[in-house]
Design an enzyme around this catalytic site. Structure first.
Site, PDB file in Angstrom:
ATOM      1  N   GLU A 120     -18.099  19.408   8.119  1.00  0.00           N
ATOM      2  CA  GLU A 120     -18.615  20.116   6.938  1.00  0.00           C
ATOM      3  C   GLU A 120     -19.912  20.867   7.257  1.00  0.00           C
ATOM      4  O   GLU A 120     -20.863  20.854   6.477  1.00  0.00           O
ATOM      5  CB  GLU A 120     -18.824  19.131   5.774  1.00  0.00           C
ATOM      6  CG  GLU A 120     -17.532  18.418   5.363  1.00  0.00           C
ATOM      7  CD  GLU A 120     -17.655  17.634   4.059  1.00  0.00           C
ATOM      8  OE1 GLU A 120     -18.757  17.172   3.735  1.00  0.00           O
ATOM      9  OE2 GLU A 120     -16.624  17.496   3.369  1.00  0.00           O
TER      10      GLU A 120
ATOM     11  N   GLU B  58      -9.214  16.340   3.887  1.00  0.00           N
ATOM     12  CA  GLU B  58      -9.645  15.325   2.918  1.00  0.00           C
ATOM     13  C   GLU B  58      -9.078  15.667   1.557  1.00  0.00           C
ATOM     14  O   GLU B  58      -9.623  16.495   0.835  1.00  0.00           O
ATOM     15  CB  GLU B  58     -11.182  15.253   2.820  1.00  0.00           C
ATOM     16  CG  GLU B  58     -11.833  14.743   4.073  1.00  0.00           C
ATOM     17  CD  GLU B  58     -13.315  14.445   3.896  1.00  0.00           C
ATOM     18  OE1 GLU B  58     -13.797  14.395   2.753  1.00  0.00           O
ATOM     19  OE2 GLU B  58     -13.982  14.269   4.927  1.00  0.00           O
TER      20      GLU B  58
END
Ligand SMILES: *[C@@H]1O[C@H](CO)[C@@H](O)[C@H](O)[C@H]1NC(C)=O
Ligand SMILES: *[C@@H]1O[C@H](CO)[C@@H](O)[C@H](O)[C@H]1NC(C)=O
Ligand SMILES: *[C@H]1O[C@H](CO)[C@@H](O)[C@H](O)[C@H]1NC(C)=O
Length: 336
Positions: free
Chosen positions: A190, A260
């Site tokens: 991320e 995710e």
């Protein structure tokens, strides 16, 4: 009454997903070379749809791992995804620990024994609601260090750890290119959340991380999540609740993956339970696949426990207790 109905619905959803899997995925134990094109991963020359779930080995006692993995397999998964926890594995500079609760080799071998693939999210910045995002505290004491940017001291320790993990995996032949179950590896995590703060240094760092990852020659593709312009052959992947709607593919040569798919929301102190219905999850997954997605990962499939002081400052000791398998590994039917 309502609960019973929901259980039936969940069973139907799992059945449909299970049918998909039985067509798409074999119970392969020895894997083979992994490549990809714009459509999907290609494992040993065959396209694969990946239905993965996250289970983090340090968040459960090793005695529980076989049962968790068996239940994940029964739930229709053909892959298990885990982060790698740097502060657990390198408690002091250059001193490595892959034993007991941190026995990553044992965990990956159990995944293999259950006929599933593994996705290794090395980071080594992982966030993961884990203390210090997985960075060892000693890293703060390194002179001149700035984390996660084009900074030589940081890159030195990051590279040393990434290479160590890969050495441990390679020694046991755990990459698919060696016949093992690991079909994908992740570097960074991320990064787009913080890239802007580092301006050009951030861009250079991401490029360096991709090059460093490639130079390890693991024979399986690398991914970067939430990194739309992942460099070179690194595959960018989506994290979120509705990637079928939110993910925009910038590089048309790469497949569309969801690392995710949030089954719930982790809880901070005082939060109410956060449950996502089976229908909502199933709808989002089907939508994602209808929009060319070919890999989804339930985050988490089993959250487990933040033992000792390993949880991040703001989270509860139980992690994603509303996931398909609860903190203790029981099927989470009471919430449905
Ligand atoms: C992967 O490909 C290489 C080169 O083509 C080959 O030598 C190797 O045996 C393959 N590995 C597996 C596990 O099939
Ligand atoms: C980029 O790196 C240089 C050299 O380390 C440093 O002087 C500069 O402050 C950095 N800029 C940003 C925005 O981080
Ligand atoms: C991700 O999973 C959630 C439930 O966990 C589901 O509602 C959502 O539709 C899924 N999204 C995708 C794109 O798979």
């Amino acid at each position: 009454m309502k609960a019973a109905l929901q259980v039936v619905r969940l069973a139907a959803v799992l059945f449909v997903i299970g049918c998909f899997v039985s067509i798409a995925a074999a119970t392969v134990v020895r894997v083979g070379n992994v490549t990809y094109d714009d459509r999907s991963l290609i494992v040993n020359g065959k396209r694969e749809l990946i239905f993965s779930g996250s289970i983090h080995y340090p968040r459960s006692p090793p005695a529980l791992w076989p049962d968790l993995l068996e239940k994940a397999k029964q739930g229709g998964l053909n892959a298990i995804s885990t982060y790698v926890f740097w502060n657990a594995h390198e408690p002091a500079p250059g001193e490595f620990n892959f034993e007991g609760q941190y026995d990553l080799v044992k965990f990956i071998k159990l995944v293999q024994q259950n006929g599933m693939y593994a996705i290794l999210r090395i980071g080594p910045f992982i966030q993961a609601e884990w203390n210090h995002g997985g960075f060892p505290y000693w890293l703060r004491e390194i002179e001149g260090i700035t984390f996660r940017t084009n900074n030589d001291p940081f890159k030195f320790y990051m590279e040393r750890f990434v290479r160590k993990v890969i050495e441990v995996m390679k020694k046991e032949n755990l990459f698919a290119s060696q016949g093992g179950p690991i079909i994908l590896a992740q570097v960074e995590n991320e990064y787009s959340n913080i890239a802007a703060a580092f301006e050009g240094n951030g861009t250079e760092y991401v490029q360096w991380a991709a090059n460093m990852a490639h130079s390890t020659n693991i024979g399986v593709p690398w991914i970067m999540c939430k990194q739309k312009d992942a460099p070179g052959t690194v595959i960018p992947t989506c994290n979120g609740r509705n990637c079928g709607d939110t993910f925009v593919r910038k590089d048309q040569t790469k497949p569309i993956f969801w690392t995710e798919n949030w089954t719930a929301q982790y809880r901070v102190f005082g939060d109410p339970p956060s449950q996502r219905s089976a229908e909502d999850i199933a709808f989002a997954v089907v939508r994602f696949f209808s929009k060319m997605g070919t890999l989804t990962n339930y985050y988490m499939y089993h959250g487990g426990t933040n033992f000792d002081r390993n949880g991040a400052a703001f989270v509860m000791t139980r992690y994603y207790d509303e996931a398909p398998l609860d903190e203790y590994g029981n099927k989470n039917l009471w919430l449905l």
